[in-house]
Design an enzyme around this catalytic site. Structure first.
Site, PDB file in Angstrom:
ATOM      1  N   ASP A 276      -5.644  -6.297  -1.224  1.00 45.88           N
ATOM      2  CA  ASP A 276      -7.011  -6.029  -0.774  1.00 45.88           C
ATOM      3  C   ASP A 276      -7.288  -4.532  -0.668  1.00 45.88           C
ATOM      4  O   ASP A 276      -8.422  -4.113  -0.457  1.00 45.88           O
ATOM      5  CB  ASP A 276      -7.328  -6.735   0.551  1.00 45.88           C
ATOM      6  N   ARG A 277      -6.250  -3.710  -0.823  1.00 47.75           N
ATOM      7  CA  ARG A 277      -6.426  -2.257  -0.831  1.00 47.75           C
ATOM      8  C   ARG A 277      -5.930  -1.699  -2.160  1.00 47.75           C
ATOM      9  O   ARG A 277      -4.934  -2.177  -2.702  1.00 47.75           O
ATOM     10  CB  ARG A 277      -5.638  -1.594   0.300  1.00 47.75           C
TER      11      ARG A 277
ATOM     12  N   ASP B 239      -1.103  -7.842  -0.331  1.00 52.18           N
ATOM     13  CA  ASP B 239      -2.099  -8.902  -0.521  1.00 52.18           C
ATOM     14  C   ASP B 239      -3.261  -8.426  -1.386  1.00 52.18           C
ATOM     15  O   ASP B 239      -4.263  -9.133  -1.527  1.00 52.18           O
ATOM     16  CB  ASP B 239      -2.601  -9.439   0.817  1.00 52.18           C
TER      17      ASP B 239
ATOM     18  N   HIS C 171      -9.529   0.747   2.339  1.00 50.13           N
ATOM     19  CA  HIS C 171     -10.296  -0.505   2.374  1.00 50.13           C
ATOM     20  C   HIS C 171     -11.726  -0.165   1.944  1.00 50.13           C
ATOM     21  O   HIS C 171     -12.323   0.786   2.452  1.00 50.13           O
ATOM     22  CB  HIS C 171     -10.331  -1.097   3.786  1.00 50.13           C
TER      23      HIS C 171
ATOM     24  N   SER D 198       0.240  -8.760   4.541  1.00 48.07           N
ATOM     25  CA  SER D 198      -0.216  -7.553   3.854  1.00 48.07           C
ATOM     26  C   SER D 198       0.965  -6.713   3.386  1.00 48.07           C
ATOM     27  O   SER D 198       1.745  -7.136   2.550  1.00 48.07           O
ATOM     28  CB  SER D 198      -1.154  -6.764   4.760  1.00 48.07           C
ATOM     29  N   HIS D 199       1.114  -5.521   3.971  1.00 42.61           N
ATOM     30  CA  HIS D 199       2.146  -4.583   3.537  1.00 42.61           C
ATOM     31  C   HIS D 199       3.410  -4.652   4.380  1.00 42.61           C
ATOM     32  O   HIS D 199       4.354  -3.894   4.144  1.00 42.61           O
ATOM     33  CB  HIS D 199       1.587  -3.157   3.611  1.00 42.61           C
TER      34      HIS D 199
ATOM     35  N   ASP E   4      -1.627  -2.953  -2.385  1.00 39.26           N
ATOM     36  CA  ASP E   4      -0.720  -3.381  -1.327  1.00 39.26           C
ATOM     37  C   ASP E   4      -0.351  -4.850  -1.537  1.00 39.26           C
ATOM     38  O   ASP E   4      -0.742  -5.465  -2.529  1.00 39.26           O
ATOM     39  CB  ASP E   4      -1.320  -3.113   0.054  1.00 39.26           C
TER      40      ASP E   4
ATOM     41  N   LYS F 142      -5.045 -14.142   8.195  1.00 40.39           N
ATOM     42  CA  LYS F 142      -6.348 -13.492   8.298  1.00 40.39           C
ATOM     43  C   LYS F 142      -7.403 -14.590   8.231  1.00 40.39           C
ATOM     44  O   LYS F 142      -7.413 -15.386   7.292  1.00 40.39           O
ATOM     45  CB  LYS F 142      -6.542 -12.494   7.155  1.00 40.39           C
TER      46      LYS F 142
ATOM     47  N   ARG G  67       0.028 -12.090  13.333  1.00 42.77           N
ATOM     48  CA  ARG G  67       1.091 -11.489  12.529  1.00 42.77           C
ATOM     49  C   ARG G  67       2.384 -11.413  13.327  1.00 42.77           C
ATOM     50  O   ARG G  67       2.373 -11.004  14.481  1.00 42.77           O
ATOM     51  CB  ARG G  67       0.688 -10.096  12.056  1.00 42.77           C
TER      52      ARG G  67
END
Length: 454
Positions: free
Chosen positions: A247-248, A245, A331, A99-100, A243, A109, A15
């Site tokens: 995933d949360r 992407d 998560h 992500s965020h 978020d 990832k 990242r």
């Protein structure tokens, strides 16, 4: 470019800022190194809606193909959609997302076949070493028979798989406001919710990696404000925020009040245990509420406590054969989803639980929200070890108090506990405290903070 990989290769992913810290040339080297380290004959690659994502993703794919791997490109997707593709196709995968993080960031990832995590101890350190060597010595020539690049659509299959794991066909009609934050939830929610007895009120579903409305980080309360206001205005049953992407997932009740991720963990744990005949192991990290292990035991399950961090959850899921795992950071991990995390599946469980009874969400989750919590409080300190030692000295030997060192220092009594753990990247100590009531929690929190900041 000249790149300092120590700045962008983190514990669990890659990242950094594009193009200042990394670019498409470097992404190509990561693709080649990923193919080399995994030894995979084929890989799957996807990306989010950030402006830099398509170019980085394609460069990675070409790098992997140059080492002989056939690459399946699934294009725009959420992180859990990439995990679905890795699991369903049994291929190592790479997801391009930050992500965020703000718009100028991007990342990768990585996972092995079946969505198994790739971190520092499971291949990421080797990938970094290869890329560093190639940066210094030059990249290797493509193999004699490079791999192919092909496109594949997985969105509908992903949606169907999730719906097969939670039955919502018989629930009462619900009205739900979803804030996608201009992230990938705007891509995945419509097909997942299609045909269900739900009235969807979309907020910020336009894919825009510059995040024009607010950061796609619902962990920050400022980014939940729009959703909290909209839910009661719409007369909705609940609100869900994803978020960047997707995933949360974060949940707010019919009043717009946030529901703690620990309460969601307990609710989903009870449902997954019921689905598995009232037995099974459930993983929770050590700063989730005490409610979680209580509910797991009440429903016939075995709670297992882990360190904070998804690599620890996933490793323990695999080791113990756990059916579910949850974290304070929202998560949620499912055995039936290759032990990977998926906020969308957790959201479907909440909808099924709410729609399967007549009461409002606030009443439903009250049974899973039994204690007063401080949330995470960060303090900058000059010497992390010295402050932790001071806490140990203050509490060691107190009647009815126990100490353990699983992750930082946890101090616990019958009706309260707190954990203090050091940041790995900053001179911070992170405090989480919980107690039977607000007054006790405030007292314990302030007592611990006085020592940390003393």
């Amino acid at each position: 470019m000249t790149a300092d990989l120590s700045q962008i290769v983190k514990a669990y992913d890659v990242r950094g800022v594009v193009p200042d810290q990394w670019d498409e040339t470097l992404a190509g080297l990561f693709g080649a190194a990923f193919a080399e380290v995994t030894g995979a004959a084929a890989v799957v690659v996807g990306h989010d809606m950030r402006p830099s994502s398509p170019g980085l993703s394609r460069a990675f794919a070409r790098g992997a193909a140059d080492r002989g791997a056939d690459v399946t490109e699934i294009g725009l997707c959420s992180t859990d959609q990439l995990y679905y593709a890795s699991g369903a196709l049994n291929l190592p995968g790479a997801m391009f997302t930050a992500s965020h993080n703000p718009a100028q960031y991007n990342g990768i990832k990585l996972c092995r076949a079946g969505a198994a995590p790739v971190g520092q101890d499971t291949g990421l350190a080797q990938i970094r070493e290869l890329v560093e060597r190639w940066l210094a010595e030059g990249a290797p020539d493509p193999v004699d028979r490079p791999g192919t690049l092909s496109a594949r659509e997985t969105l509908e299959d992903y949606a169907a798989h999730l719906r097969s794991l939670v039955d919502l066909t018989a629930i009462r009609p619900l009205k739900v406001v979803v804030d996608a934050g201009n992230g990938m939830g705007g891509h995945t929610v419509p097909p997942v919710f299609a045909g269900l007895p739900l009235t969807l009120v979309p907020m910020y579903f336009e894919l825009d990696g510059t995040f024009p409305n607010h950061e796609a980080n619902p962990l920050d309360p400022a980014n939940l404000v729009d959703l909290q206001k909209r839910v009661p205005v719409e007369g909705a049953d609940l609100g869900i925020a994803f978020d960047g992407d997707a995933d949360r997932c974060f949940v707010v009740d019919e009043h717009g009040d946030p529901v703690s991720p620990s309460a969601i963990t307990a609710l989903v744990a009870a449902r997954e245990l019921a689905r598995n005949g009232g037995t099974g192991t459930v993983i929770h990290n050590l700063i989730t509420s005490r409610t979680v292990p209580e509910v797991v035991k009440e429903n016939g399950g075995t709670p297992v406590r882990t360190r904070v961090g998804h690599s620890f959850i996933k490793a323990e899921m695999a080791r113990s054969g756990a059916i579910f795992g949850g974290e304070h950071s929202a998560h949620y991990y499912f055995k039936d989803f290759w032990n990977a995390d998926t906020g969308m599946l957790a959201a479907l469980h909440v909808l099924a639980a709410l729609g399967g009874q007549e009461g409002p969400l606030s009443a439903l989750v009250a049974q899973y929200d039994r204690y007063a919590g401080s949330g995470e409080i960060n303090s900058t300190v000059a010497d992390q070890s010295a402050r932790l030692a001071a806490i140990r000295t203050a509490y060691e030997g107190r009647a009815g108090v126990t100490l353990d060192d699983l992750d930082g220092l946890t101090v616990a009594a019958a009706d309260w506990w707190f954990n203090v753990r050091p940041s790995n990247t900053e001179p911070l100590l992170r405090l989480n405290a919980e107690a039977k009531d607000e007054a006790t929690m405030t007292k314990i929190r302030d007592e611990a903070l006085a020592i940390i900041r003393g």
